[in-house]
Design an enzyme around this catalytic site. Structure first.
Site, PDB file in Angstrom:
ATOM      1  N   ASP A 149       0.835  -1.204   0.000  1.00  0.00           N
ATOM      2  CA  ASP A 149       0.000   0.000   0.000  1.00  0.00           C
ATOM      3  C   ASP A 149       0.875   1.262   0.000  1.00  0.00           C
ATOM      4  O   ASP A 149       1.687   1.454   0.913  1.00  0.00           O
ATOM      5  CB  ASP A 149      -0.875  -0.064   1.258  1.00  0.00           C
ATOM      6  CG  ASP A 149      -2.016   0.921   1.246  1.00  0.00           C
ATOM      7  OD1 ASP A 149      -2.092   1.734   0.311  1.00  0.00           O
ATOM      8  OD2 ASP A 149      -2.831   0.891   2.191  1.00  0.00           O
ATOM      9  N   GLY A 201      -5.339   3.502  -7.681  1.00  0.00           N
ATOM     10  CA  GLY A 201      -5.698   3.730  -9.082  1.00  0.00           C
ATOM     11  C   GLY A 201      -5.068   4.961  -9.694  1.00  0.00           C
ATOM     12  O   GLY A 201      -5.390   5.337 -10.816  1.00  0.00           O
ATOM     13  N   ASP A 222     -10.379   4.000  -1.587  1.00  0.00           N
ATOM     14  CA  ASP A 222     -11.084   3.022  -0.751  1.00  0.00           C
ATOM     15  C   ASP A 222     -12.599   2.972  -0.964  1.00  0.00           C
ATOM     16  O   ASP A 222     -13.264   4.001  -1.114  1.00  0.00           O
ATOM     17  CB  ASP A 222     -10.865   3.344   0.731  1.00  0.00           C
ATOM     18  CG  ASP A 222      -9.430   3.099   1.148  1.00  0.00           C
ATOM     19  OD1 ASP A 222      -8.554   2.999   0.264  1.00  0.00           O
ATOM     20  OD2 ASP A 222      -9.189   3.024   2.355  1.00  0.00           O
TER      21      ASP A 222
HETATM   22  C1  GAL Z   1      -5.572   2.261   2.765  1.00  0.00           C
HETATM   23  C2  GAL Z   1      -5.993   1.111   1.877  1.00  0.00           C
HETATM   24  C3  GAL Z   1      -7.009   0.304   2.630  1.00  0.00           C
HETATM   25  C4  GAL Z   1      -6.387  -0.212   3.908  1.00  0.00           C
HETATM   26  C5  GAL Z   1      -5.808   0.929   4.723  1.00  0.00           C
HETATM   27  C6  GAL Z   1      -5.004   0.435   5.906  1.00  0.00           C
HETATM   28  O1  GAL Z   1      -4.642   3.030   2.108  1.00  0.00           O
HETATM   29  O2  GAL Z   1      -6.502   1.607   0.685  1.00  0.00           O
HETATM   30  O3  GAL Z   1      -7.488  -0.754   1.833  1.00  0.00           O
HETATM   31  O4  GAL Z   1      -5.390  -1.146   3.584  1.00  0.00           O
HETATM   32  O5  GAL Z   1      -4.968   1.747   3.947  1.00  0.00           O
HETATM   33  O6  GAL Z   1      -4.390   1.463   6.620  1.00  0.00           O
END
Ligand code: GAL
Length: 396
Positions: A149, A201, A222
């Site tokens: 991420d 994306g 998200d």
């Molecule tokens: C976001 C991600 C989520 C989740 C979250 C955890 O950036 O898009 O799906 O993983 O971080 O902190």
């Protein structure tokens, strides 16, 4: 202009402009990965016990046997690095190898989460500067899936941009190289590990994903547990179907089915769209509290078969008239999955001429949610409930 520069960047690091063919390696997931992820329900409170319970529930509910095999721990499992740079889990996760063994003992697979940046989105330790070390550790723990991420790497990208005003693409080269570094590190472990990019994306990961060794890539920011957000994500997938192929999946984010924010009709729409897009199906609910309606949605075998079709093509929208849309996905055996979505809050009679959706001679139609054949037809006259969906398999 920016596309051209992106193509040059990708060529420079050995990724083709289409992103599809420059690096040919065995795909870790020839079908869209299916399983469960801790984030949508447990978020930053997840514990080892929650994950073990999810594994147990996957088995007892029948979800494992329906195909949901990955048990993915999302953000907030990490503790601190020791003097040798080894990352230890925090007190909520006493022993990751033991957790992996437990998951594997149930016939399931073990997924984990990190960031190419120094910090994850939850502020926990990322993998920056420790990529090979972390990848080896994941392999030693028996990890089968890594979600990677972007998070704090966005700060590093801004710093790179400031340091290289002469090169407008410097930050992107930097980011793509960071994703490739972990892709290479995972490959070097010799363990097949699904590599899932989470980059919201931005910057067309569907183009650079395959070249950095990714199996799937988020195509969106998200999801949340509302009909509007789910639908907007689906609309954001328009035009991306062509970037899906066996082993390379667009990921419109995890499922919200069962989390309580949408009604049954809306969750059915969510599941239908994700299946027709050929998306990974990662349930995100508390599996110990599923209603019969949730189970019927998540475990509908025909819907899962659409998602898991061996042809591995993506789906796309073929028609949008006001808030009515039609989505199609080519399936094996000269069949097509067709989802019709009524995004209006009111129920409506909607006549659909098949000529308008690519079937001028009509088609033999199977209604998936109703589980019944409608015969060969050219026009569908149905009453769609508010926020309702119909999902079909068309054959010649
Ligand atoms: C976001 C991600 C989520 C989740 C979250 C955890 O950036 O898009 O799906 O993983 O971080 O902190």
């Amino acid at each position: 202009m920016r596309n051209l520069v992106m193509a040059l960047v990708m060529a420079a690091i050995g990724v083709s402009a289409s992103g599809q063919t420059a690096v040919k390696e065995p795909a870790a997931a020839l079908l869209p990965p299916m399983g469960w992820n801790s984030w949508n329900h447990f978020a930053n409170h997840v514990t080892d016990a929650d994950v073990r319970e999810a594994a147990d529930e996957l088995v007892s509910s029948g979800m494992r046997d329906a195909g949901y095999v990955y048990v993915n721990v999302d953000d907030t499992w990490q503790g601190k690095r020791d003097a040798a740079g080894v990352l230890h889990p925090n007190e909520r996760f006493p022993d990751m190898k033991a957790l992996g063994d437990y998951i594997h003992s149930k016939g399931l697979k073990f997924g984990i989460y990190s960031s190419p940046g120094a910090k994850t989105c939850g502020g926990y330790e990322g993998s920056l500067g420790h990529e090979a070390q972390d990848a080896k550790m994941y392999a030693a723990w028996g990890v089968d899936f890594l979600k990677y991420d972007l998070c704090s790497m966005q700060d590093d990208m801004r710093a790179v941009r400031a340091a290289h005003p002469e090169d407008p693409m410097a930050e992107y080269k930097f980011m793509i190289a960071a994703y490739k570094k972990m892709g290479d590190a995972l490959k070097a472990t010799g363990r097949p590990i699904v590599y899932s990019l989470c980059q919201y994306g931005m910057d067309e990961p569907w183009k650079f994903g395959p070249g950095v060794g990714a199996t799937m890539w988020r195509t969106t920011d998200d999801i949340n547990d509302t009909y509007q957000r789910m639908l907007n994500i689906a609309y954001g997938q328009v035009g991306l179907g062509k970037y899906t192929s066996p082993g390379h999946w667009n990921d419109p984010d995890m499922l919200e089915v069962g989390n309580g924010g949408m009604n049954t009709e809306e969750y059915r729409t969510h599941m239908s769209l994700w299946a027709v897009l050929g998306a990974p199906l990662l349930a995100g609910n508390d599996l110990s509290k599923m209603t019969e309606a949730d189970k019927a949605i998540l475990m509908n075998r025909e819907v899962i078969a659409i998602d898991q079709d061996k042809l591995g093509k993506g789906g796309d929208r073929v028609l949008q008239l006001g808030d009515f849309s039609v989505w199609e996905r080519p399936l094996s055996g000269h069949r097509t999955a067709v989802a019709m979505v009524n995004a209006s809050v009111s129920g409506r009679d909607i006549p659909v001429e098949f000529a308008a959706i690519g079937f001028p001679k009509g088609a033999k139609v199977h209604d998936v949610w109703a589980g019944k054949d409608l015969g060969h037809i050219r026009v569908l006259n149905e009453t769609f409930p508010g926020h309702g969906v119909m999902l079909f398999i068309f054959s010649e």
